[in-house]
Design a protein around this motif. Structure first.
Motif, PDB file in Angstrom:
ATOM      1  N   GLU A   1       0.839  -1.208   0.000  1.00 39.95           N
ATOM      2  CA  GLU A   1       0.000   0.000   0.000  1.00 39.95           C
ATOM      3  C   GLU A   1       0.873   1.256   0.000  1.00 39.95           C
ATOM      4  N   SER A   2       1.885   1.258   0.826  1.00 35.24           N
ATOM      5  CA  SER A   2       2.783   2.404   0.917  1.00 35.24           C
ATOM      6  C   SER A   2       3.502   2.648  -0.407  1.00 35.24           C
ATOM      7  N   LYS A   3       3.970   1.590  -1.020  1.00 32.21           N
ATOM      8  CA  LYS A   3       4.673   1.688  -2.307  1.00 32.21           C
ATOM      9  C   LYS A   3       3.803   2.334  -3.372  1.00 32.21           C
ATOM     10  N   HIS A   4       2.499   2.007  -3.366  1.00 34.11           N
ATOM     11  CA  HIS A   4       1.591   2.498  -4.405  1.00 34.11           C
ATOM     12  C   HIS A   4       0.740   3.687  -3.962  1.00 34.11           C
ATOM     13  N   GLY A   5       0.894   4.110  -2.710  1.00 36.28           N
ATOM     14  CA  GLY A   5       0.145   5.259  -2.222  1.00 36.28           C
ATOM     15  C   GLY A   5      -1.357   5.018  -2.186  1.00 36.28           C
ATOM     16  N   ILE A   6      -1.756   3.804  -1.813  1.00 37.33           N
ATOM     17  CA  ILE A   6      -3.170   3.448  -1.756  1.00 37.33           C
ATOM     18  C   ILE A   6      -3.503   2.841  -0.401  1.00 37.33           C
ATOM     19  N   SER A   7      -4.787   2.804  -0.124  1.00 32.88           N
ATOM     20  CA  SER A   7      -5.277   2.132   1.072  1.00 32.88           C
ATOM     21  C   SER A   7      -6.336   1.136   0.613  1.00 32.88           C
ATOM     22  N   LEU A   8      -6.025  -0.143   0.727  1.00 34.15           N
ATOM     23  CA  LEU A   8      -6.947  -1.184   0.288  1.00 34.15           C
ATOM     24  C   LEU A   8      -8.025  -1.416   1.341  1.00 34.15           C
ATOM     25  N   PRO A   9      -9.244  -1.753   0.909  1.00 36.82           N
ATOM     26  CA  PRO A   9     -10.316  -2.046   1.859  1.00 36.82           C
ATOM     27  C   PRO A   9      -9.991  -3.274   2.713  1.00 36.82           C
ATOM     28  N   ASP A  10     -10.486  -3.270   3.947  1.00 36.96           N
ATOM     29  CA  ASP A  10     -10.191  -4.347   4.894  1.00 36.96           C
ATOM     30  C   ASP A  10     -10.594  -5.727   4.385  1.00 36.96           C
TER      31      ASP A  10
ATOM     32  N   ILE B   1      -8.668   7.186 -12.024  1.00 39.76           N
ATOM     33  CA  ILE B   1      -7.926   7.389 -10.778  1.00 39.76           C
ATOM     34  C   ILE B   1      -8.723   6.789  -9.630  1.00 39.76           C
ATOM     35  N   GLY B   2      -8.024   6.063  -8.739  1.00 40.40           N
ATOM     36  CA  GLY B   2      -8.680   5.461  -7.594  1.00 40.40           C
ATOM     37  C   GLY B   2      -9.185   4.050  -7.835  1.00 40.40           C
ATOM     38  N   PHE B   3      -8.804   3.455  -8.966  1.00 42.81           N
ATOM     39  CA  PHE B   3      -9.183   2.084  -9.271  1.00 42.81           C
ATOM     40  C   PHE B   3      -7.927   1.215  -9.348  1.00 42.81           C
ATOM     41  N   VAL B   4      -7.978   0.060  -8.692  1.00 46.46           N
ATOM     42  CA  VAL B   4      -6.850  -0.867  -8.678  1.00 46.46           C
ATOM     43  C   VAL B   4      -7.295  -2.175  -9.337  1.00 46.46           C
ATOM     44  N   PRO B   5      -6.549  -2.649 -10.349  1.00 51.34           N
ATOM     45  CA  PRO B   5      -6.911  -3.920 -10.994  1.00 51.34           C
ATOM     46  C   PRO B   5      -6.588  -5.095 -10.075  1.00 51.34           C
ATOM     47  N   ILE B   6      -7.611  -5.873  -9.713  1.00 49.96           N
ATOM     48  CA  ILE B   6      -7.383  -6.994  -8.787  1.00 49.96           C
ATOM     49  C   ILE B   6      -7.591  -8.354  -9.442  1.00 49.96           C
ATOM     50  N   GLY B   7      -8.062  -8.377 -10.690  1.00 44.77           N
ATOM     51  CA  GLY B   7      -8.293  -9.642 -11.378  1.00 44.77           C
ATOM     52  C   GLY B   7      -8.626  -9.391 -12.829  1.00 44.77           C
ATOM     53  N   ASN B   8      -8.792 -10.486 -13.576  1.00 40.61           N
ATOM     54  CA  ASN B   8      -9.148 -10.327 -14.989  1.00 40.61           C
ATOM     55  C   ASN B   8     -10.048 -11.462 -15.453  1.00 40.61           C
TER      56      ASN B   8
END
Length: 149
Positions: free
Chosen positions: A20-29, A85-92
């Motif tokens: 998260e720190s590397k990418h500057g994001i906060s993933l949902p719990d 912006i604000g979207f993270v790819p988690i699967g395909n």
């Protein structure tokens, strides 16, 4: 209930926080819990409905951190200038479309389908993005078996 095969898990919370720190994001719990337990993998069942117009699709793979089959880091780099912006790819899916999780404001924690066939020039144009579920667990609960298999 969805189960997972070909997983990479488990991950420590420290590894997730470093990501998260590397990418500057906060993933949902809920999604962090999935990474802690499985760290990616193939869901069973794998089918989901995009929308009434788009119809059904399947999740080919959920990406993991450091996953050799679908690395979350690599996919963030691939799609960073293509996704809103604000979207993270988690699967395909098998066709190169992406399952995303929202990380910013109104989209936080929600699961979306990003259709590369309808990709606009402006990545913040949401015309090719479809809301699938209000949370990661809701998305997993909506998945179903292919009736033809």
């Amino acid at each position: 209930m969805t189960r997972f095969t070909e997983t990479n898990g488990p991950l420590s919370m420290e590894q997730i926080e470093k990501f998260e720190s590397k990418h500057g994001i906060s993933l949902p719990d809920q999604y962090k819990g999935f990474l802690q337990e499985f760290n990616g993998g193939r869901p069973v069942p794998k089918m989901f409905k995009i929308s009434d117009e788009q119809g059904p699709d399947i999740v080919r793979l959920f990406f993991g951190i450091g996953d050799m089959y679908g690395n979350l880091d690599e996919n963030i780099k691939i799609y960073e200038d293509r996704l809103p912006i604000g979207f993270v790819p988690i699967g395909n899916d098998p066709g190169g479309n992406v399952i995303c999780i929202g990380t910013d404001e109104e989209f936080a924690g929600k699961i979306y389908f990003w259709d590369h066939e309808e990709e606009p020039e402006d990545p913040d144009d949401m015309s090719n993005v479809y809301l699938l579920a209000n949370s990661f667990s809701d998305f997993l609960e909506q998945m179903y078996e292919n009736p033809d298999e």
